[in-house]
Design an enzyme around this catalytic site. Structure first.
Site, short mmCIF file in Angstrom:
data_model
loop_
_atom_site.label_atom_id
_atom_site.label_comp_id
_atom_site.label_asym_id
_atom_site.label_seq_id
_atom_site.Cartn_x
_atom_site.Cartn_y
_atom_site.Cartn_z
N HIS A 14 -53.66 100.73 21.14
CA HIS A 14 -53.47 102.18 21.01
C HIS A 14 -54.14 102.70 19.72
O HIS A 14 -54.72 103.78 19.72
CB HIS A 14 -51.97 102.52 20.92
CG HIS A 14 -51.27 102.59 22.25
ND1 HIS A 14 -51.73 103.36 23.29
CD2 HIS A 14 -50.13 101.99 22.69
CE1 HIS A 14 -50.89 103.22 24.32
NE2 HIS A 14 -49.92 102.39 23.99
N GLU A 32 -50.10 97.41 21.11
CA GLU A 32 -49.93 98.47 20.11
C GLU A 32 -51.21 98.66 19.28
O GLU A 32 -51.60 99.79 19.00
CB GLU A 32 -48.73 98.16 19.19
CG GLU A 32 -47.38 98.13 19.90
CD GLU A 32 -47.04 99.45 20.60
OE1 GLU A 32 -47.60 100.50 20.24
OE2 GLU A 32 -46.20 99.42 21.52
N GLU A 74 -52.02 103.92 28.66
CA GLU A 74 -51.24 102.69 28.75
C GLU A 74 -52.06 101.54 29.35
O GLU A 74 -52.06 100.43 28.83
CB GLU A 74 -49.98 102.92 29.60
CG GLU A 74 -48.88 103.62 28.86
CD GLU A 74 -48.60 102.99 27.52
OE1 GLU A 74 -48.38 101.76 27.46
OE2 GLU A 74 -48.61 103.70 26.52
ZN LIG Z 1 -48.19 101.71 24.92
#
Ligand SMILES: [Zn+2]
Length: 268
Positions: free
Chosen positions: A135, A132, A195
């Site tokens: 990101h 996370e 991702e």
């Molecule tokens: Zn993700």
């Protein structure tokens, strides 16, 4: 005729703005992509959205669960260092059976208690938080807003929206790009490329924070298993999972093993 001309002019203006837009270089992977928003704007919008989430969702008061998330979050944030200037890291546990975690621009990370139950050891939690945080540092939120702008260019309405975007309507467009941040839609579907990038960054951050990067493989295996036993985990549905992904993590994790061993003692 007049309308077409006006539309063309708007498109040209928008394209010029895009051409002169900042290109962001990911500090970990070196990947480059256009991000039209500034870090400051992302931080402000992320903080606003997170405040909204904290109002609508139940925050966990479980001291043990909170201690775990704060400790792991602190170590991951330390591993990030100053890669994202002005980042204001905040890690909050939300009370919900959902197998879910999310990140908002600027440094806001939420983890659900349902997912916490699945993560037996902190190495596993570190892979989720690392992902996370990846990101956030990658500024995937700003990247998505930028992509939404590009998609908007296809139509005349989009061109007008782009005009507006450079005015005072940025937050509106941001919310649009995020599919309604103020409601339950703040869990973003990410592209496969983003991702994979967050996965790699997560491995690096976990290892640099002294957590075993190999735990990421276990997390995904557990998620896949849980998907068969209970309702579809949200994290799994918004983070497209494939055996391919587990394989990619299994292949990449050993590359970060030395980094993990070098940093593990610091926290022992
Ligand atoms: Zn993700």
């Amino acid at each position: 005729m007049n309308l077409i001309r006006r539309y063309c002019l708007r498109s040209v203006t928008a394209l010029l703005l895009l051409a002169s837009a900042g290109c962001y270089t990911n500090p970990v992977t070196g990947r480059q992509y256009a991000v039209l928003t500034s870090v400051g704007e992302e931080q402000q919008l992320g903080a606003q959205a997170f405040a909204e989430v904290k109002k609508t969702e139940k925050i966990s008061r479980d001291p043990a669960v909170n201690a775990r998330v704060q400790q792991v979050g602190k170590r991951i944030a330390a591993a990030v260092g100053n890669q994202l200037s002005g980042a204001q890291w905040e890690f909050v546990v939300f009370e919900s059976p959902e197998l879910n975690a999310f990140a908002l621009p600027g440094g806001k990370v939420g983890v659900y208690t349902g997912l916490m139950e699945l993560l037996d050891v902190d190495d596993e939690l570190a892979s989720v938080i690392g992902h996370e945080v990846g990101h956030v540092v990658a500024r995937h939120g700003g990247k998505r807003m930028t992509e939404a702008t590009l998609v908007g260019l296809v139509g005349a309405a989009g061109a007008i929206a782009v005009d507006r975007k450079y005015g005072s309507q940025k937050s509106e467009l941001f919310l649009l790009a995020y599919g309604g941040l103020s409601t339950v839609g703040y869990v973003l579907p990410h592209s496969r490329g983003d991702e994979s990038e967050a996965d790699l960054m997560g491995l690096q951050y976990a290892a640099a924070a002294g957590y075993d990067p190999a735990a990421a493989v276990r997390v995904w295996q557990k998620m896949a298993q849980a998907a068969g036993m209970r309702k579809m985990p949200v994290w799994l549905s918004t983070h497209p999972s494939k055996s391919q992904r587990i394989a990619a993590l299994r292949e990449a994790a050993p590359r970060f093993h030395a980094l993990y061993l070098a940093n593990r003692q610091r926290y022992e």
